[in-house]
Design a protein around this motif. Structure first.
Motif, PDB file in Angstrom:
ATOM      1  N   PHE A 171       0.827  -1.207   0.000  1.00  0.00           N
ATOM      2  CA  PHE A 171       0.000   0.000   0.000  1.00  0.00           C
ATOM      3  C   PHE A 171       0.865   1.262   0.000  1.00  0.00           C
ATOM      4  N   GLY A 174       2.553   1.692  -3.294  1.00  0.00           N
ATOM      5  CA  GLY A 174       1.631   1.971  -4.393  1.00  0.00           C
ATOM      6  C   GLY A 174       0.934   3.311  -4.300  1.00  0.00           C
ATOM      7  N   SER A 175       0.858   3.887  -3.079  1.00  0.00           N
ATOM      8  CA  SER A 175       0.041   5.089  -2.906  1.00  0.00           C
ATOM      9  C   SER A 175       0.825   6.354  -2.542  1.00  0.00           C
ATOM     10  N   MET A 176       2.065   6.204  -2.062  1.00  0.00           N
ATOM     11  CA  MET A 176       2.775   7.373  -1.547  1.00  0.00           C
ATOM     12  C   MET A 176       3.907   7.852  -2.449  1.00  0.00           C
ATOM     13  N   GLY A 184       7.856   5.605  -3.521  1.00  0.00           N
ATOM     14  CA  GLY A 184       7.074   4.794  -2.592  1.00  0.00           C
ATOM     15  C   GLY A 184       7.942   3.960  -1.661  1.00  0.00           C
ATOM     16  N   VAL A 285       0.157  -3.714  -4.539  1.00  0.00           N
ATOM     17  CA  VAL A 285      -0.868  -3.961  -3.526  1.00  0.00           C
ATOM     18  C   VAL A 285      -1.364  -5.405  -3.611  1.00  0.00           C
TER      19      VAL A 285
END
Length: 434
Positions: A171, A174-176, A184, A285
């Motif tokens: 996560f 993949g998101s930051m 990331g 993820v």
């Protein structure tokens, strides 16, 4: 006669209650520490999915960097465990956790293979002594016939770090990515380092260095624990001098066993995301969620094997069977890598077997040694065993680069697990089954 039996039952019931109190106080906290320790040790396996591409690292560079951690671990492990024996658990374990948390955060700044190798080596130095220190610490509280189940619960921190940490790592990666200019994988290293520092500081206030110093125990409860500990040490025999540990063939044999199963352990933990990716899954993820499945299987297997080992007071076959499960899982992988579902089945079998070895193994050195000699034997076997983290990480990366396939690496790991099972079989049953 009946009165004597009833009195004995009451004593046993009271002793069980005291140990339940000790377990609720110590084991959840130590398991949480191990979860964070393991996450910071192996999250480099997730970082590889992005870091290798961003920094241009080959499979061999990653494998060497992942493995060089264990060289630092090997060099400082015995001195670290002797320091724990001298200064006390809460001081030394707290020091270990704060140091490695700070170093783990520094991976944010890695740009070259040299920086990667250096930080992994220093991380190994910082973390050296943690696992054998906890093993020795728990041996100061629990007699050998209660230890396998307790060690299994503690060692669940390893698969739990996979269940919680792998989806979390996926996560974060993949998101930051792109926030504040960091990738990331940089955010993942930084965020996952913070709990280690906080828990390390908590150790100074929460842990007690000995039974006698535990203010949360009554005098009667302390006497129960001290009596059980004295009886267990008596069964282990007189305390040996530390120097004799290095010439004891039994210690070298269990060190070989540790080396063999740890080869499989880090084959799983350092490379599991890569194994799953090679089946055709690309989303970080999704890889994180799928890689939690083998660790769930491991938790269930660890608990039931350890419970059975304590109930029957049998160690050898309870170790041999998990070793062979690990070998079977890796032997099957080259034939079913085309299928993500089948790969997960056999990765689960491999993970369940290999990770079950750890809590059962740690009942071996304290079965025939006590005191500083036991602390040294634990550290020695763990330091030699964890050299497998270096050879396993480097050899898997090298073989994947040379052959462009993982098959030879899987066979190598399976062979080491079979060797470990044979070494366990050569242990005299009377030495370890108590």
């Amino acid at each position: 006669m009946e009165t004597t039996l009833q009195a004995g039952a009451k004593v046993s019931s009271y002793e069980d209650a005291v140990y339940r109190k000790v377990s609720w106080r110590l084991v959840p906290f130590l398991m949480l520490c191990f979860l964070i320790a393991y996450l910071d040790r192996v999250n480099v396996g997730f970082a590889k999915l992005q870091m290798s591409q961003d920094l241009g690292f080959s499979e061999t560079v990653y494998g060497l960097g992942a493995g060089i951690f264990f060289i630092g671990y090997f060099l400082f492990e015995i001195p670290s465990n002797l320091a724990l024996h001298r200064f006390g658990a809460k001081v030394w374990i707290g020091r270990i956790m704060v140091t490695w948390g700070l170093l783990s955060a520094c991976f944010v700044f890695v740009e070259t293979p040299t920086a990667f190798y250096t930080l992994r080596f220093l991380l190994g130095l910082a973390e050296a002594g943690f696992t054998p220190g906890i093993v020795y610490y728990l041996s100061c509280w629990y007699p050998s016939h209660r230890r396998a189940k307790i060690m299994a619960i503690y060692c669940m921190g390893s698969p739990l770090s996979g269940i919680i940490g792998n989806p979390l790592s996926g996560f974060l990666m993949g998101s930051m990515g792109g926030i504040a200019g960091w990738a990331g994988w940089q955010w993942m290293f930084f965020i996952e380092a913070v709990p280690a520092v906080l828990l390390g500081l908590a150790c100074f206030y929460y842990l007690d260095s000995s039974i006698a110093k535990a203010k949360w125990l009554s005098d009667d409860e302390k006497q129960v624990l001290e009596r059980a500990k004295a009886e267990d040490n008596k069964a282990a025999g007189p305390e040996a001098r530390v120097g004799k540990v290095f010439t004891d063939p039994r210690v070298w044999l269990i060190s070989l066993i540790c080396f063999c199963y740890v080869t499989g352990q880090y084959g799983i933990t350092l490379w599991l995301p890569t194994f799953i990716k090679s089946t055709g899954v690309s989303d970080p993820v999704q890889i994180g969620l799928l890689s939690a499945i083998p660790y769930i299987a491991a938790i269930v297997t660890m608990y039931f094997f350890a419970k059975s080992a304590d109930k029957h007071r049998e160690r050898r076959w309870h170790l041999i069977v998990p070793c062979m499960m690990g070998a079977l899982g890796f032997l099957a992988l080259p034939w079913i890598m085309h299928s993500t579902a089948l790969s997960l089945v056999f990765l689960s079998i491999a993970a369940a077997g290999i990770l079950t070895c750890s809590p059962l193994f740690w009942s071996l050195p304290t079965a025939f040694l006590s005191g500083a000699a036991a602390a040294t034997a634990i550290a020695m076997s763990n330091s030699i065993g964890n050299l497998a983290g270096f050879t396993s990480g480097y050899m898997i990366g090298y073989l994947r680069d040379v052959t462009q396939s993982g098959s030879s690496a899987y066979y190598m790991i399976a062979g080491m697990l079979v060797l470990g099972a044979f070494a366990i079989w050569t242990l005299p049953a009377k030495l370890v089954n108590r």
